[in-house]
Design a protein around this motif. Structure first.
Motif, PDB file in Angstrom:
ATOM      1  N   ASP A   1      -1.275  17.395   3.806  1.00 32.39           N
ATOM      2  CA  ASP A   1      -2.035  16.793   2.614  1.00 32.39           C
ATOM      3  C   ASP A   1      -1.959  15.385   2.419  1.00 32.39           C
ATOM      4  O   ASP A   1      -2.786  14.670   2.014  1.00 32.39           O
ATOM      5  N   VAL A   2      -0.465  14.781   2.808  1.00 32.11           N
ATOM      6  CA  VAL A   2      -0.398  13.239   2.564  1.00 32.11           C
ATOM      7  C   VAL A   2      -1.367  12.686   3.696  1.00 32.11           C
ATOM      8  O   VAL A   2      -1.765  11.603   3.364  1.00 32.11           O
ATOM      9  N   ALA A   3      -1.488  13.059   4.922  1.00 29.31           N
ATOM     10  CA  ALA A   3      -2.041  12.508   5.721  1.00 29.31           C
ATOM     11  C   ALA A   3      -3.714  12.350   5.327  1.00 29.31           C
ATOM     12  O   ALA A   3      -4.218  11.407   5.733  1.00 29.31           O
ATOM     13  N   ALA A   4      -4.162  13.398   4.936  1.00 27.59           N
ATOM     14  CA  ALA A   4      -5.607  13.197   4.469  1.00 27.59           C
ATOM     15  C   ALA A   4      -5.791  12.410   3.111  1.00 27.59           C
ATOM     16  O   ALA A   4      -6.682  11.590   3.049  1.00 27.59           O
ATOM     17  N   GLU A   5      -4.654  12.543   2.118  1.00 28.82           N
ATOM     18  CA  GLU A   5      -4.445  11.417   0.931  1.00 28.82           C
ATOM     19  C   GLU A   5      -4.686  10.273   1.359  1.00 28.82           C
ATOM     20  O   GLU A   5      -5.426   9.407   0.794  1.00 28.82           O
ATOM     21  N   THR A   6      -3.702   9.736   2.425  1.00 31.50           N
ATOM     22  CA  THR A   6      -3.751   8.291   2.667  1.00 31.50           C
ATOM     23  C   THR A   6      -4.965   8.044   3.450  1.00 31.50           C
ATOM     24  O   THR A   6      -5.443   6.493   3.204  1.00 31.50           O
ATOM     25  N   ALA A   7      -5.650   8.687   4.351  1.00 31.32           N
ATOM     26  CA  ALA A   7      -7.051   8.274   4.780  1.00 31.32           C
ATOM     27  C   ALA A   7      -8.113   7.981   3.676  1.00 31.32           C
ATOM     28  O   ALA A   7      -8.966   6.998   4.049  1.00 31.32           O
ATOM     29  N   ARG A   8      -7.878   8.182   2.424  1.00 32.13           N
ATOM     30  CA  ARG A   8      -8.892   8.108   1.268  1.00 32.13           C
ATOM     31  C   ARG A   8      -8.370   6.753   0.598  1.00 32.13           C
ATOM     32  O   ARG A   8      -8.900   6.406  -0.390  1.00 32.13           O
ATOM     33  N   ASP A   9      -7.053   6.033   0.911  1.00 32.92           N
ATOM     34  CA  ASP A   9      -6.678   5.035   0.315  1.00 32.92           C
ATOM     35  C   ASP A   9      -7.759   3.856   0.609  1.00 32.92           C
ATOM     36  O   ASP A   9      -8.110   3.645   1.913  1.00 32.92           O
ATOM     37  N   PRO A  10      -8.035   3.101  -0.338  1.00 37.87           N
ATOM     38  CA  PRO A  10      -8.946   1.905  -0.069  1.00 37.87           C
ATOM     39  C   PRO A  10      -8.708   0.997   1.030  1.00 37.87           C
ATOM     40  O   PRO A  10      -9.352   0.301   1.608  1.00 37.87           O
ATOM     41  N   TRP A  11      -7.279   0.734   1.134  1.00 36.83           N
ATOM     42  CA  TRP A  11      -6.441  -0.325   2.097  1.00 36.83           C
ATOM     43  C   TRP A  11      -6.648   0.379   3.571  1.00 36.83           C
ATOM     44  O   TRP A  11      -6.312  -0.169   4.361  1.00 36.83           O
ATOM     45  N   VAL A  12      -7.245   1.575   3.452  1.00 31.34           N
ATOM     46  CA  VAL A  12      -7.470   2.339   4.807  1.00 31.34           C
ATOM     47  C   VAL A  12      -8.978   2.463   5.162  1.00 31.34           C
ATOM     48  O   VAL A  12      -9.520   1.780   6.179  1.00 31.34           O
ATOM     49  N   TRP A  13      -9.604   3.022   4.211  1.00 29.48           N
ATOM     50  CA  TRP A  13     -10.895   3.378   4.585  1.00 29.48           C
ATOM     51  C   TRP A  13     -11.956   2.157   4.470  1.00 29.48           C
ATOM     52  O   TRP A  13     -13.169   1.984   5.221  1.00 29.48           O
ATOM     53  N   VAL A  14     -11.619   1.141   3.498  1.00 28.03           N
ATOM     54  CA  VAL A  14     -12.436  -0.164   3.254  1.00 28.03           C
ATOM     55  C   VAL A  14     -12.231  -0.824   4.572  1.00 28.03           C
ATOM     56  O   VAL A  14     -13.647  -1.331   5.051  1.00 28.03           O
ATOM     57  N   PRO A  15     -11.371  -1.427   5.088  1.00 30.17           N
ATOM     58  CA  PRO A  15     -11.470  -2.014   6.333  1.00 30.17           C
ATOM     59  C   PRO A  15     -11.970  -1.437   7.659  1.00 30.17           C
ATOM     60  O   PRO A  15     -12.786  -2.019   8.371  1.00 30.17           O
ATOM     61  N   LEU A  16     -11.722   0.008   7.596  1.00 26.70           N
ATOM     62  CA  LEU A  16     -12.442   0.697   8.591  1.00 26.70           C
ATOM     63  C   LEU A  16     -14.002   0.405   8.618  1.00 26.70           C
ATOM     64  O   LEU A  16     -14.431   0.639   9.389  1.00 26.70           O
ATOM     65  N   ALA A  17     -14.542   0.845   7.524  1.00 28.95           N
ATOM     66  CA  ALA A  17     -15.642   0.673   7.113  1.00 28.95           C
ATOM     67  C   ALA A  17     -16.381  -0.732   7.613  1.00 28.95           C
ATOM     68  O   ALA A  17     -17.436  -0.765   8.227  1.00 28.95           O
ATOM     69  N   GLY A  18     -15.594  -1.694   7.235  1.00 34.31           N
ATOM     70  CA  GLY A  18     -15.876  -3.210   7.503  1.00 34.31           C
ATOM     71  C   GLY A  18     -16.056  -3.203   8.970  1.00 34.31           C
ATOM     72  O   GLY A  18     -16.925  -3.837   9.447  1.00 34.31           O
ATOM     73  N   ALA A  19     -15.061  -2.636   9.771  1.00 36.88           N
ATOM     74  CA  ALA A  19     -15.040  -2.812  11.234  1.00 36.88           C
ATOM     75  C   ALA A  19     -16.221  -2.258  11.868  1.00 36.88           C
ATOM     76  O   ALA A  19     -16.818  -2.826  12.905  1.00 36.88           O
TER      77      ALA A  19
END
Length: 267
Positions: free
Chosen positions: A43-61
């Motif tokens: 659950d934490v692994a999935a929740e952390t993936a939704r953290d803006p500091w994770v998915w926003v930089p990935l989307a930018g890359a």
């Protein structure tokens, strides 16, 4: 330049030293567990993936891969060096900014309230430090493996270790851990937010310094921001229990002429 890091450490120490723990406050390292359970980890692994500091930089890359913007931004940054003035300065700043992130984590770790007596303080610090080292070690290991497996040539052409950025993933991990440490201090919300923003700025400044230095493409550093934040947030959330949950911990304590290994379980 060499004086900036000690000064920054002193300023943060002075700021945090006046922030004592309020009655009933959590103690740093006290609520950690060595057995969170696979369901919680998932659950934490999935929740952390939704953290803006994770998915926003990935989307930018990912976005930078269109129309060769990754290379275009890199070429412009190396040519103009708009922030650091030269590639040499950018290289030097990236080292110092990463060191500042490490120093911030160290200062907040040591000053965060962990117990009223020395035995409790040491036990909590030991298990908290072990958790943070796991986060840092994971980010470092993933960075190394990807560098070897991907083999992307640096913009400067010096080698094929461009992806991802070790400086940036380290700065992101340490800065996020330091920001989480601030949660244990009794301080004004505005002060905490300002310090957190400063820690975020350390990560971003390190990432951009690596781009201006010609050591990495922007997507390399954006991925590294996501990686460092993911590791720090995942380990802190997965291995920390909330009120009412069972906590199990393992600690090494000094005992006479040797040490004692202590295991405890509490609710």
């Amino acid at each position: 330049m060499p004086l900036r890091l000690p000064i920054a450490c002193v300023l943060m120490s002075m700021c945090l030293s006046g922030c004592a723990a309020h009655p009933g406050a959590r103690r740093w390292g006290d609520n950690l567990t060595i057995s969170p359970g696979w369901e919680r980890v998932r659950d934490v692994a999935a929740e952390t993936a939704r953290d803006p500091w994770v998915w926003v930089p990935l989307a930018g890359a990912v976005a930078l891969q269109f129309d060769d913007w990754d290379r275009k931004v890199s070429d412009w940054a190396v040519r103009e060096t708009p922030i650091y003035g030269s590639q040499q300065n950018a290289e030097s700043w990236s080292d110092n900014l990463r060191s500042a992130a490490i120093a911030a984590e160290t200062v907040t770790l040591l000053l965060a309230p962990s117990g009223d007596d020395s035995r409790t303080w040491l036990a909590n610090k030991t298990q908290g430090l072990a958790l943070d080292l796991a986060a840092v070690g994971t980010a470092s290991a993933v960075t190394h493996v990807l560098k070897v497996q991907v083999g992307r040539t640096r913009p400067s052409g010096t080698n094929d270790e461009s992806f991802p950025s070790g400086h940036t993933s380290a700065a992101a991990t340490f800065s996020r851990l330091a920001a989480r440490n601030l949660e244990y201090f009794d301080m004004n919300g505005g002060v905490r937010q300002s310090l957190t923003l400063g820690l975020d700025a350390l990560t971003l400044a390190t990432a951009w310094a690596r781009v201006e230095a010609g050591a990495h493409y922007p997507s390399d550093t954006l991925f590294s921001i996501a990686l460092g934040n993911y590791c720090a947030t995942f380990f802190r959330n997965a291995f920390a229990k909330s009120d009412g949950e069972r906590v199990q911990d393992l600690a090494v304590l000094p005992m006479g002429g040797g040490v004692m290994l202590r295991y405890s379980s509490r609710f």
